[in-house]
Design a protein around this motif. Structure first.
Motif, PDB file in Angstrom:
ATOM      1  N   ALA A   3       0.816  -1.215   0.000  1.00 39.63           N
ATOM      2  CA  ALA A   3       0.000   0.000   0.000  1.00 39.63           C
ATOM      3  C   ALA A   3       0.849   1.263   0.000  1.00 39.63           C
ATOM      4  N   ILE A   4       1.974   1.260   0.704  1.00 37.32           N
ATOM      5  CA  ILE A   4       2.806   2.460   0.764  1.00 37.32           C
ATOM      6  C   ILE A   4       3.299   2.844  -0.635  1.00 37.32           C
ATOM      7  N   ALA A   5       3.595   1.847  -1.456  1.00 38.29           N
ATOM      8  CA  ALA A   5       3.993   2.112  -2.846  1.00 38.29           C
ATOM      9  C   ALA A   5       2.806   2.616  -3.648  1.00 38.29           C
ATOM     10  N   PHE A   6       1.649   2.004  -3.434  1.00 37.81           N
ATOM     11  CA  PHE A   6       0.452   2.376  -4.181  1.00 37.81           C
ATOM     12  C   PHE A   6      -0.004   3.791  -3.834  1.00 37.81           C
ATOM     13  N   TYR A   7       0.038   4.151  -2.545  1.00 40.25           N
ATOM     14  CA  TYR A   7      -0.323   5.514  -2.165  1.00 40.25           C
ATOM     15  C   TYR A   7       0.595   6.523  -2.845  1.00 40.25           C
ATOM     16  N   SER A  55      -0.249  16.291   0.676  1.00 37.85           N
ATOM     17  CA  SER A  55      -0.289  16.645   2.101  1.00 37.85           C
ATOM     18  C   SER A  55      -0.707  15.475   2.980  1.00 37.85           C
ATOM     19  N   GLU A  56      -1.440  14.515   2.423  1.00 35.82           N
ATOM     20  CA  GLU A  56      -1.929  13.401   3.238  1.00 35.82           C
ATOM     21  C   GLU A  56      -0.852  12.376   3.559  1.00 35.82           C
ATOM     22  N   LEU A  57       0.281  12.418   2.881  1.00 34.60           N
ATOM     23  CA  LEU A  57       1.293  11.396   3.160  1.00 34.60           C
ATOM     24  C   LEU A  57       1.791  11.477   4.601  1.00 34.60           C
ATOM     25  N   TYR A  88       0.182   8.926   7.020  1.00 35.68           N
ATOM     26  CA  TYR A  88       0.316   7.498   6.713  1.00 35.68           C
ATOM     27  C   TYR A  88       0.326   6.639   7.986  1.00 35.68           C
ATOM     28  N   GLY A  89      -0.566   5.641   8.012  1.00 36.84           N
ATOM     29  CA  GLY A  89      -0.613   4.689   9.109  1.00 36.84           C
ATOM     30  C   GLY A  89      -1.136   5.243  10.414  1.00 36.84           C
ATOM     31  N   SER A  90      -1.654   6.463  10.414  1.00 37.74           N
ATOM     32  CA  SER A  90      -2.145   7.086  11.639  1.00 37.74           C
ATOM     33  C   SER A  90      -3.648   6.864  11.799  1.00 37.74           C
ATOM     34  N   ASP A  91      -4.136   7.095  13.002  1.00 38.17           N
ATOM     35  CA  ASP A  91      -5.571   6.954  13.255  1.00 38.17           C
ATOM     36  C   ASP A  91      -6.363   7.883  12.345  1.00 38.17           C
ATOM     37  N   ASP A  92      -7.451   7.354  11.792  1.00 35.99           N
ATOM     38  CA  ASP A  92      -8.376   8.112  10.936  1.00 35.99           C
ATOM     39  C   ASP A  92      -7.754   8.548   9.609  1.00 35.99           C
ATOM     40  N   SER A  93      -6.587   8.019   9.267  1.00 30.50           N
ATOM     41  CA  SER A  93      -5.972   8.342   7.983  1.00 30.50           C
ATOM     42  C   SER A  93      -6.661   7.587   6.857  1.00 30.50           C
TER      43      SER A  93
END
Length: 286
Positions: free
Chosen positions: A76-80, A92-94, A97-102
């Motif tokens: 997923a990290i590659a796909f994002y 800006s959303e990167l 990554y992996g945080s609550d409500d992300s």
């Protein structure tokens, strides 16, 4: 299009560089992750989203889009990173990554992320789903392609080979399977966990059109995508990509175990600096 067109290749090389850089920046947020796969698969994603796929960034659910299924949900990290490069997700959303409500969880989940077609994670599920999607699109008269992105670890799964048989049986020429052959699983080298060679011969025996190329050679990747899309035969297509995990960051390439990498805090910036310097060197060439 000429697959060796210098301007096109330069643009795709820049795209791959940014995908790698975005992935490293997301990895730094958590201090760990499937970075080796992201760096190795970046060239394939660059050609997919920078050249091959039909999509509308502002309308990720547009009916005419090509479907890209991330069967190996841990990529997923590659796909994002590819979705950011494609303009589907804002850069800006990167930082979330992996945080609550992300909208960018560590494993791919379709309910969270625009552009994510399926929830991956349990390996071997993507290709069976792709068969159903490809059949439905054909019955609807929709000319879109279905791409299934998967790893060599999924070759261990019986569901993958059942789906491969079914895809050929139904002569689904609108399905293209992309397999990352990086020879690395959580339990060790993929070919030691479950020997899969001669892989090209196996897929061909199942009725597929097969190509095998260096997945970190952009001209070869570009040519393989074009050949798969332009094939006139009514049968599924698979591209086997041999890739190097950690590609572009030598100290990560050389790690013996790089399936899931913990990176020391100073190393993240070092990795980004290496990528940046390599890109600057490329741009300086005549």
């Amino acid at each position: 299009m000429n697959e060796h067109d210098p301007q096109r290749l330069d643009a795709l090389a820049c795209c791959a560089y940014r995908i790698r850089r975005y992935a490293l920046r997301m990895g730094e947020v958590q201090g760990q992750g499937y970075i080796g796969q992201a760096l190795g698969w970046a060239d394939v994603l660059a050609v997919a989203y920078g050249h091959a796929l039909t999509f509308r960034p502002a309308e990720p659910d547009w009916a005419g889009r090509d479907r890209f299924l991330l069967s190996h949900g841990h990529y997923a990290i590659a796909f994002y990173a590819a979705l950011i490069e494609a303009g589907i997700i804002p850069e800006s959303e990167l930082e979330t990554y992996g945080s609550d409500d992300s909208r960018l969880p560590m494993s791919g989940m379709a309910t969270y992320t625009p552009g994510m077609e399926i929830s991956g994670g349990s390996l071997g599920q993507g290709l069976p789903i792709a068969v159903g999607m490809a059949l439905a699109l054909r019955q609807q008269g929709n000319p879109a392609f279905v791409y299934n992105s998967m790893s060599d670890g999924e070759l261990d799964e019986g569901s993958t080979w059942e789906a491969a048989l079914g895809t050929a049986h139904h002569r689904l020429g609108n399905l293209i399977c992309l397999v990352d052959i990086n020879n690395q699983q959580a339990d060790g080298p993929s070919n030691k966990v479950m020997g899969f060679e001669p892989l090209a011969d196996k897929w061909a025996a199942f009725g597929w059109h097969v190509q095998r190329v260096d997945g970190n050679d952009l001209p070869a990747v570009l040519q393989a995508f074009d050949a798969a899309r332009q094939l006139q035969e009514a049968r599924p297509r698979v591209i086997l990509f041999d890739t190097l995990m950690g590609r572009g960051v030598p100290f990560l390439e050389q790690r013996e175990k790089n399936h899931f990498i913990r990176v020391d805090p100073p190393e993240w910036q070092k990795a980004i600096e290496i990528l940046d310097q390599s890109q600057q060197n490329e741009e300086a060439l005549p």
